[in-house]
Write an enzyme that holds these catalytic residues in place. Structure first.
Site, PDB file in Angstrom:
ATOM      1  N   HIS A   1       0.872  -0.921  -0.131  1.00 48.41           N
ATOM      2  CA  HIS A   1      -0.423  -0.240   0.411  1.00 48.41           C
ATOM      3  C   HIS A   1       0.661   1.112   0.153  1.00 48.41           C
ATOM      4  O   HIS A   1       0.290   2.272  -0.437  1.00 48.41           O
ATOM      5  CB  HIS A   1      -0.859   0.259   1.071  1.00 48.41           C
ATOM      6  CG  HIS A   1      -2.361  -0.990   0.957  1.00 48.41           C
ATOM      7  ND1 HIS A   1      -4.071  -0.793   1.426  1.00 48.41           N
ATOM      8  CD2 HIS A   1      -2.508  -1.880  -0.336  1.00 48.41           C
ATOM      9  CE1 HIS A   1      -4.167  -1.274   0.848  1.00 48.41           C
ATOM     10  NE2 HIS A   1      -3.202  -1.965   0.413  1.00 48.41           N
TER      11      HIS A   1
ATOM     12  N   GLY B   1       4.476   6.458  -4.577  1.00 50.01           N
ATOM     13  CA  GLY B   1       5.551   5.156  -4.829  1.00 50.01           C
ATOM     14  C   GLY B   1       5.815   5.084  -3.350  1.00 50.01           C
ATOM     15  O   GLY B   1       5.627   5.281  -2.626  1.00 50.01           O
TER      16      GLY B   1
ATOM     17  N   SER C   1      -2.065 -15.714   0.296  1.00 51.26           N
ATOM     18  CA  SER C   1      -1.793 -16.707   0.824  1.00 51.26           C
ATOM     19  C   SER C   1      -1.647 -16.629   2.061  1.00 51.26           C
ATOM     20  O   SER C   1      -1.379 -17.462   2.564  1.00 51.26           O
ATOM     21  CB  SER C   1      -0.302 -17.585   0.297  1.00 51.26           C
ATOM     22  OG  SER C   1       0.116 -18.433   0.975  1.00 51.26           O
TER      23      SER C   1
END
Ligand code: HEM
Length: 339
Positions: free
Chosen positions: A111, A124, A233
């Site tokens: 994020h 960025g 995951s």
């Protein structure tokens, strides 16, 4: 008429040059990192170029303990040995798996860096989300409050840059998860001077085509996106469906494994997991589905693709690539067998 215009154009550009004096602060030039990696490169610039082009692996097993005498003026990695040791205590659970802090740090790294696209002149991987620009109050960053406070505490203690810390913590967290990649880790980024632009992080209810375009504007292919969302995951959700708060996005959230890819494709699904609407639509999209399936049962393939895509992520908006240092050696050792 046209003749006169041609005569005045060079004159106009001379005037413009004179007005833009060298003392004037210039906004960073927008564009993808690939444009910066041309011409004469430093050793580090060349390494980054080789990693992004797939010439060199984006993972590295290079490891060392902190030298007895470590001079920060000479070795930019000195302080990161200490940060690394500290983060291990925060990211690794008593069961040896990666914990809630680790998964939040993985999301934090994304994020912070991901709020950027090729048209941006700021944002960025600049630490803005850890800093005081109010980004943490944006709805898309809900759930990152606690890890932000933890990382700010770490920043205070070791006086490292916010931008580097957000990316270092991400890379530390992935390798702290059993089977996680040991991603090449660079430091030396500049910290933000203002908040990142809005609207550049993905919406969980958006269409696959829009999500693919959003990531393409950051320099990622649809296959890169397939690899990146595999970070789910090691993830849980709380806000998409509050009634199912803390449901994991695969059956093994403490392990960085490829079960996520298999389990999202299964019908009917394992009732213990929650599948994000965005993962649902991406997994079956024609530009993503082949790569998604190729990760099922193939941990090395996913780890390498994830690491490569994340090196790019960790450098979004970074314009001083030739001046960075490689501090991968300060990270904990990888545990490819999960032990
Ligand atoms: C299409 C792109 C993506 C969308 C729409 C998306 C959306 C989300 C949402 C809605 C959550 C659950 C938040 C909550 O309710 O607590 C989540 C969790 C998470 N995401 Fe993503 N995500 C995307 C890509 C990524 C990428 C590229 C990464 C990392 C590289 C990432 C890492 C994570 C992690 C680690 C969590 C778990 C956080 C935790 O358990 O505290 N996501 N994501």
């Amino acid at each position: 008429m046209l003749h006169k215009l041609f005569l005045t154009l060079p004159l106009l550009s001379l005037i413009c040059l004179a007005v833009a004096s060298p003392l004037e602060p210039r906004a960073p030039v927008p564009g993808l990192i690939d444009a910066l990696l041309n011409g004469v490169l430093s050793t580090i610039g060349q390494l980054i170029k080789d990693v992004l082009n797939g010439v060199k692996s984006a993972q590295s097993g290079e490891i060392s303990t902190k030298p007895l005498i470590c001079l920060s003026s000479v070795d930019k990695c000195c302080i990161w040995y200490d940060v690394s040791k500290d983060l291990t205590g925060r990211f690794k659970g008593a069961d040896g798996q990666c914990n809630d802090n680790a998964r939040a740090a993985i999301r934090m790294g994304f994020h912070d860096a991901g709020a950027w696209d090729k048209y941006s002149t700021n944002g960025g991987a600049d630490g803005s989300l850890l800093m005081d620009f109010g980004e943490i109050d944006r709805p898309e960053n809900n759930g990152l409050q606690s890890i932000r406070l933890i990382l700010r505490e770490v920043q205070q203690k070791y006086k490292v840059g916010y931008a580097d810390l957000a990316q270092f913590a991400h890379n530390h967290a992935t390798v702290t998860c059993p089977k996680g990649p040991r991603i090449r880790t660079f430091v030396g980024r500049k910290d933000a001077t203002k908040a990142a632009p809005k609207g550049l992080l993905p919406d969980v209810h958006d269409s696959a085509d829009n999500l693919i375009q959003l990531f393409a504007n950051k320099g990622f292919s649809a296959h890169d996106l397939a690899a990146l969302v595999g970070a789910h995951s090691s993830a849980k959700q709380r806000f998409v469906e509050p009634a199912k708060a803390n449901f994991p996005l695969d059956t093994t959230p403490g392990i960085w494994d490829v079960n996520f890819y298999n389990e999202t494709l299964q019908k009917p699904r394992d009732e213990r997991i929650f599948v994000l609407p965005s993962d649902e639509v991406l997994s079956v999209h024609p530009k993503v589905n082949d790569e998604w399936k190729s990760f099922v049962g193939n941990q090395p393939h996913w780890n390498e693709d994830y690491a490569k895509a994340f090196v790019r992520m960790s450098l979004l908006g970074v314009d001083n690539v030739n001046a960075l240092s490689d501090c991968t050696r300060t990270l904990p050792v990888a545990r490819p067998n999960g032990k």
